[in-house]
Design a protein around this motif. Structure first.
Motif, PDB file in Angstrom:
ATOM      1  N   ILE A  26       0.839  -1.218   0.000  1.00  0.00           N
ATOM      2  CA  ILE A  26       0.000   0.000   0.000  1.00  0.00           C
ATOM      3  C   ILE A  26       0.866   1.257   0.000  1.00  0.00           C
ATOM      4  O   ILE A  26       0.486   2.282  -0.579  1.00  0.00           O
ATOM      5  N   SER A  27       2.050   1.182   0.627  1.00  0.00           N
ATOM      6  CA  SER A  27       2.963   2.341   0.598  1.00  0.00           C
ATOM      7  C   SER A  27       3.443   2.577  -0.824  1.00  0.00           C
ATOM      8  O   SER A  27       3.471   3.722  -1.311  1.00  0.00           O
ATOM      9  N   PHE A  28       3.799   1.482  -1.517  1.00  0.00           N
ATOM     10  CA  PHE A  28       4.232   1.586  -2.904  1.00  0.00           C
ATOM     11  C   PHE A  28       3.088   2.085  -3.795  1.00  0.00           C
ATOM     12  O   PHE A  28       3.290   2.912  -4.702  1.00  0.00           O
ATOM     13  N   SER A  29       1.881   1.597  -3.540  1.00  0.00           N
ATOM     14  CA  SER A  29       0.717   2.004  -4.339  1.00  0.00           C
ATOM     15  C   SER A  29       0.443   3.492  -4.181  1.00  0.00           C
ATOM     16  O   SER A  29       0.096   4.187  -5.159  1.00  0.00           O
ATOM     17  N   ILE A 124      -4.792   0.333  -7.548  1.00  0.00           N
ATOM     18  CA  ILE A 124      -3.419  -0.182  -7.585  1.00  0.00           C
ATOM     19  C   ILE A 124      -3.135  -1.083  -6.392  1.00  0.00           C
ATOM     20  O   ILE A 124      -2.584  -2.178  -6.532  1.00  0.00           O
ATOM     21  N   SER A 125      -3.507  -0.628  -5.176  1.00  0.00           N
ATOM     22  CA  SER A 125      -3.228  -1.420  -3.979  1.00  0.00           C
ATOM     23  C   SER A 125      -4.010  -2.737  -3.984  1.00  0.00           C
ATOM     24  O   SER A 125      -3.483  -3.790  -3.609  1.00  0.00           O
ATOM     25  N   THR A 126      -5.265  -2.678  -4.425  1.00  0.00           N
ATOM     26  CA  THR A 126      -6.073  -3.902  -4.478  1.00  0.00           C
ATOM     27  C   THR A 126      -5.468  -4.919  -5.454  1.00  0.00           C
ATOM     28  O   THR A 126      -5.329  -6.107  -5.141  1.00  0.00           O
ATOM     29  N   PHE A 127      -5.107  -4.417  -6.626  1.00  0.00           N
ATOM     30  CA  PHE A 127      -4.528  -5.308  -7.636  1.00  0.00           C
ATOM     31  C   PHE A 127      -3.219  -5.917  -7.151  1.00  0.00           C
ATOM     32  O   PHE A 127      -3.003  -7.128  -7.271  1.00  0.00           O
ATOM     33  N   LEU A 128      -2.327  -5.098  -6.592  1.00  0.00           N
ATOM     34  CA  LEU A 128      -1.015  -5.602  -6.194  1.00  0.00           C
ATOM     35  C   LEU A 128      -1.105  -6.589  -5.036  1.00  0.00           C
ATOM     36  O   LEU A 128      -0.377  -7.582  -5.006  1.00  0.00           O
TER      37      LEU A 128
END
Length: 637
Positions: A26-29, A124-128
């Motif tokens: 989530i930090s990366f997202s 993005i966070s959900t997908f990753l």
């Protein structure tokens, strides 16, 4: 090297590590979302509080990750249920931050976060996070399979319903077992181009037409609860293709690992099995609850199953009598372990010894006697007719007279279809026993209900044809059959015992109950099917030899005598046979005569008297055929 970490020994990724990876994701997202926004040259409010805003987003998301336990699932077993937990967590974060923006606009006239950033962050966070789980799951599949896939049995599962999919998933997730999923088989025609769990769905037409299936499939997996007709159809198709056929247990009875362990080759019993009789448990329980029950021949196939079924109705005691020492001891160990609360008494005794039996009747005051003890092997009895007299007639006589003397409520005798128009000593001795039991019903001072059950061959019983064929096939053949046209009726052991229990409940005394056993089975077809189920080709891999009818054997068995009439009961599968009967005084004299002849080991005299008791007894392929050529049977006093 023994201390080196091996991923193949790792059962699952620790939850704290999953939680840490999710926080990193989530930090990366959030970083990626801000970079996208920066490239779009969008105005950002409260830019001086960038770090605080970032921490707030992460804190809210972490809070919902904890609430929805996104990290709790075992990664290598991730499913869409885990995906939905991620969606709920990330979606709740999005809703809260959008709500915070709405409040900020009401108070300060401008939002704290740029709404597109929040949406970018959500997607993005959900997908990753889900991609991380799927990638890890696939990695575990690749690294934790200890076997070369080329050595595994390639399985096609029959059906595309939920249960079939669950079976397929169990195969996929249990990589240590020797199975590999290669596809599905279906009767549906709309699934030609569809794929299920990434595997091809073959419809029945394709399966029938395909000539090279053995290059793709080793075995077909069917379900235990599949309708018999459908099971028979898929079995025929599979065996004709030269493939193995496996059977999976009912999926709701065990966990995933147990399902795979429960997969076994289809047995001939599975194909011969029919829908069992429905027992009226209320009546059966009433007859046995807190009552004393005797089972003779209790260590045999039928007797031991009667004991296992009777114990469900909580009798006060079950007395198990048998003269076979080792089987009786093995049964004792089994029953004491399975039913520690039930009171048993295991008695090693011969039913031809009336003094031994009478002590049991005195001590236990039986309410019900199930008489399953008998000599049953036709060729052996043909050579030793006096032994059939001692046990099948004399033993039955002892038990029946003691039941009358001690006012047993119900005496239920287990008989055989070989007693109908008998062609051998064994069948005739059982018919004589039937006549003696029936004669007691109307004898003076009788209060016992004497009931007889009559049925055919029992699948898997000791010494029966199926275990015999299995041993011959395991040795590589040949499989020996007495005659190419010989046929037999078959039923399962539970069916047979359910009939016995139900008859004991239904009977009013003097009846012979017969069972609708369906269509008889040709033994040659049975042998061929068993050879194919074992993965061999009849008369190629395993030879079939015809050895001729044995002494006393006939091509087909009957359930009713020529003079009998059949009366229906409220069970469509159970009928009453009204056979000719004898008066007690007459049958008692004849039984005494035949017992004296048996004691003298006078084989011809024994069979002569037996033919007097059972006039329809005509010997077949036996030394005793000579007795049928005389106009009258001489009976010596």
């Amino acid at each position: 090297m023994g201390n080196v970490f091996k991923i193949t020994e790792l059962r699952y990724i620790p939850r704290w590590l999953v939680f840490f990876i999710d926080i990193s994701i989530i930090s990366f997202s959030l970083l990626i979302s801000n970079l996208i926004l920066k490239n779009l040259n969008t105005e950002i409010n409260f830019i001086e509080y960038h770090n605080e805003k970032t921490v707030a987003v992460l804190a809210v998301n972490i809070l919902f990750m904890v609430l929805f336990k996104t990290y709790a699932g075992i990664i290598r077993h991730s499913t869409f249920f885990d995906f939905f937990r991620i969606v709920w967590s990330s979606g709740s974060t999005l809703v809260v931050l959008l709500g915070f923006n709405f409040l900020a606009e009401s108070v300060w006239g401008k939002s704290v976060y740029v709404n597109p950033v929040l949406f970018f962050f959500f997607f993005i966070s959900t997908f990753l996070m889900f991609f991380f789980r799927m990638a890890t799951k696939q990695l575990f599949k690749m690294l934790m399979d200890p076997k070369d896939s080329s050595s595994k049995i390639r399985i096609a599962v029959v059906g595309v319903d939920e249960e079939s999919v669950s079976l397929a998933n169990a195969i996929i997730h249990n990589r240590r077992h020797p199975y590999q999923l290669t596809g599905f088989l279906s009767t549906r025609l709309d699934s030609k181009k569809a794929r299920l769990l990434g595997h091809t769905i073959y419809n029945k037409r394709e399966f029938i037409k395909a000539n090279n299936l053995s290059n793709q499939i080793d075995a077909v997996l069917i379900k235990e609860n599949m309708p018999k007709q459908e099971m028979e159809e898929w079995t025929n198709l599979t065996l004709n293709k030269g493939l193995k056929i496996l059977k999976a247990p009912v999926i709701n009875k065990m966990n995933e690992g147990g399902i795979i362990g429960g997969i076994r080759p289809l047995q001939i019993e599975d194909l011969l099995n029919r829908k069992p009789i429905k027992i009226e448990n209320g009546e059966v329980k009433k007859r046995h609850f807190s009552k004393s029950v005797l089972v003779t021949g209790g260590a045999g196939s039928i007797g031991s199953e009667i004991v296992r079924q009777v114990v469900q109705f909580n009798p006060s005691i079950i007395v198990v009598v048998d003269q076979a020492e080792s089987p009786l001891y093995e049964l004792e160990l089994e029953l004491l372990e399975r039913f520690p609360e039930q009171k048993f008494e295991f008695v090693l005794a011969d039913i031809s010894n009336i003094y031994r039996l009478e002590k049991l009747f005195e001590d236990y005051q039986f309410s019900t006697v199930y008489h399953a003890a008998a000599y049953k092997h036709v060729p052996l009895i043909e050579k030793n007719p006096h032994e059939a007299i001692f046990v099948n007639i004399g033993g039955t006589k002892n038990l029946a007279l003691l039941s009358k003397k001690y006012n047993v409520n119900r005496f239920v005798m287990v008989s055989t279809d070989k007693a109908v128009n008998p062609t051998n000593v064994m069948g005739a001795s059982k018919r004589a026993a039937e006549l003696f039991v029936q004669s007691l019903q109307n004898s003076s001072d009788n209060t016992t209900k004497f009931i007889t059950t009559r049925f055919g061959n029992v699948l898997g019983s000791n010494g029966s044809v199926i275990p015999h064929f299995k041993k011959q096939i395991e040795k590589g053949g040949p499989v020996t059959i007495t005659h190419p046209e010989i046929i037999r009726y078959f039923m399962t052991i539970p069916e047979a015992c359910e009939l016995v229990l139900q008859a004991g409940t239904m009977g009013q005394g003097g009846e012979i109950y017969v069972f609708d056993m369906g269509t008889p089975v040709k033994i040659l077809d049975l042998a061929k099917r068993m050879i194919k189920l074992s993965g061999y080709t009849p008369d190629v891999d395993v030879k079939i030899d015809f050895i001729g009818l044995r002494p006393g054997e006939k091509l087909y068995e009957e359930l009713l005598t020529d003079n009998s009439t059949t009366i229906p009961t409220h069970h469509e599968k159970i009928m009453i046979s009204r056979d000719p009967v004898m008066e007690f005084e007459e049958i008692e004299i004849l039984c005494n005569q035949i017992m004296r002849a048996a004691i003298k080991k006078d084989r011809l005299q024994v069979v002569k008297i037996l033919k007097t008791i059972v006039p329809e007894f005509i010997s077949n392929n036996s030394e005793f055929e000579v007795l049928d050529k005389t106009p009258e049977h001489e009976v010596y006093q």
